[in-house]
Scaffold this active site. Sequence first.
Site, PDB file in Angstrom:
ATOM      1  N   LYS A 140       0.864  -1.179   0.000  1.00 40.83           N
ATOM      2  CA  LYS A 140       0.000   0.000   0.000  1.00 40.83           C
ATOM      3  C   LYS A 140       0.903   1.232   0.000  1.00 40.83           C
ATOM      4  O   LYS A 140       1.924   1.259   0.709  1.00 40.83           O
ATOM      5  CB  LYS A 140      -0.883  -0.036   1.254  1.00 40.83           C
ATOM      6  CG  LYS A 140      -1.903   1.082   1.351  1.00 40.83           C
ATOM      7  CD  LYS A 140      -2.785   0.883   2.585  1.00 40.83           C
ATOM      8  CE  LYS A 140      -3.861   1.936   2.704  1.00 40.83           C
ATOM      9  NZ  LYS A 140      -4.755   1.706   3.859  1.00 40.83           N
TER      10      LYS A 140
ATOM     11  N   SER B 292      -9.602   1.765   2.882  1.00 47.68           N
ATOM     12  CA  SER B 292      -8.734   2.542   2.038  1.00 47.68           C
ATOM     13  C   SER B 292      -7.662   1.716   1.318  1.00 47.68           C
ATOM     14  O   SER B 292      -6.989   2.237   0.431  1.00 47.68           O
ATOM     15  CB  SER B 292      -8.049   3.617   2.880  1.00 47.68           C
ATOM     16  OG  SER B 292      -7.204   3.022   3.852  1.00 47.68           O
TER      17      SER B 292
ATOM     18  N   SER C 170      -9.817  -0.696   7.085  1.00 46.71           N
ATOM     19  CA  SER C 170      -9.293  -0.599   5.719  1.00 46.71           C
ATOM     20  C   SER C 170      -8.567  -1.819   5.183  1.00 46.71           C
ATOM     21  O   SER C 170      -8.179  -1.834   4.015  1.00 46.71           O
ATOM     22  CB  SER C 170      -8.370   0.600   5.598  1.00 46.71           C
ATOM     23  OG  SER C 170      -9.150   1.767   5.524  1.00 46.71           O
TER      24      SER C 170
HETATM   25  N1  GLN Z   1     -13.257   4.116   6.565  1.00 46.99           N
HETATM   26  C1  GLN Z   1     -12.520   4.499   7.721  1.00 46.99           C
HETATM   27  C2  GLN Z   1     -12.089   5.929   7.614  1.00 46.99           C
HETATM   28  O1  GLN Z   1     -12.346   6.498   6.619  1.00 46.99           O
HETATM   29  C3  GLN Z   1     -11.343   3.589   7.951  1.00 46.99           C
HETATM   30  C4  GLN Z   1     -10.186   3.908   7.110  1.00 46.99           C
HETATM   31  C5  GLN Z   1      -8.990   3.076   7.468  1.00 46.99           C
HETATM   32  O2  GLN Z   1      -9.099   2.041   8.123  1.00 46.99           O
HETATM   33  N2  GLN Z   1      -7.820   3.564   7.060  1.00 46.99           N
HETATM   34  O3  GLN Z   1     -11.510   6.482   8.495  1.00 46.99           O
END
Ligand code: GLN
Length: 483
Positions: A76, A151, A175
């Site tokens: 990532k 994400s 994410s």
């Molecule tokens: N959807 C969550 C957020 O937007 C989690 C994102 C993540 O785990 N990086 O914060």
Amino acid sequence: MHQLTLAEIARGLAEKKFSSEELTKVLLARIAQLDPQLNSFISLTEDLALTQAKAADARRANGESGALLGAPIAHKDLFCTQGIRTSCGSKMLDNFKAPYDATVVAKLAAAGAVTLGKTNMDEFAMGSANESSYYGAVKNPWNLDYVPGGSSGGSAAAVAARLLPAATGTDTGGSIRQPAALTNLTGLKPTYGRVSRWGMIAYASSLDQGGPLARTAEDCAILLQGMAGFDPQDSTSIDEPVPDYSASLNGSLQGLRIGVPKEYFSAGLDPRIADLIMASVEELKKLGAVVKEISLPNMQHAIPAYYVIAPAEASSNLSRFDGVRFGYRCEDPKNLEDLYKRSRGEGFGPEVQRRIMVGAYALSAGYYDAYYLKAQKIRRLIKNDFMAAFNEVDIILGPTTPNPAWKLGAKNSDPVAAYLEDVYTITANLAGLPGLSMPAGFVDGLPVGVQLLAPYFQEGRLLNVAHQYQLNTDWHTRTPTGF
Ligand code: GLN
């Protein structure tokens, strides 16, 4: 060759059926051919990959072995990679080449993994759809009109489309698990402190945790083995021995106590997903598990608490991007204030700006007690709920997400609708617990995930349950049409 899992690749390399260099070339060609449909990579690292693959082949020829030696993966794009762009999905870091490798990157490289590239992601890991990336949205290989989740959506889409067997992700509120669910993968968020955060660009430091995305629990065990461990560079890393995760896969589930929280089956859950979750429970019962209804009474407060704490930490973490030290700087600043304002205003996208404003507000004098402190108290209540539940059960099972993947753009005008998709995942981050999502069926041709949660440092138990489930079901083997 592109269908092989990490475990199969390790066997093929050990038996000299193919070399890492051959495999790497096949996958790089496949990425070049198919990724334009998905947009799952921000950067490809062909030269590095071929150098690493040749080195891995040489190490094997010298008698070395290891499940990751010569295994192709991707990171990532928030794991720092020395000399390689590390963008975090943001214009702010479009020109940023990290001066060092993240601990995870260094550990996996030392184990012989081959880095094919850096995967697309929501900007600064903020999102559940992978639509907030500066490099454009990622498409779900199961239906190119749908989001892959976020994400870590680039890692998920690439692995689901068989562009490579496994990739790293990070999970602040879901994410890893949520995109795994939406693309039919197995993804594991480890216990907070299990995987080093050093060199992982911070979103919300008390919640962020790196982990593996792969097609099977067996492969998650292999990749996690290479990522986990104490790191003195990360003050929240925990000095706890790392067990042999692959050895934990084969335990019997006889007598395993599964807790199913009644709060999980409330109005927001798609009833078709509820049915698939209960079918997975039946499958685990056949393997000897016993099931018990439990309660997590404070779950309803998790989303509001998370969406105070995560933006608060983000507003602090992202203050370092000031146009002076890292990344984007605006053209012709008039003075220092103009430099700060325009560099940040032009460098950050709208969702990141929204979170910085929410976070700065929640932390400001006069509001700190009302929002941030309150959210921290809720966090403790949520942890207490889990501790009480784990006195009665060995794992907690439920849906990973309330809905399957949605159409690109469908939730763009309503950020809260997207935040609600995190309802089942964020509690594990607030409590610091490990969680895993695995494939459990399909709704309208779109994958559905079941989530397992375990007590601290029981990643092996999660992998064991998922592996036994996968030996008896074939959801995880389904391949999206066209890939
Ligand atoms: N959807 C969550 C957020 O937007 C989690 C994102 C993540 O785990 N990086 O914060």
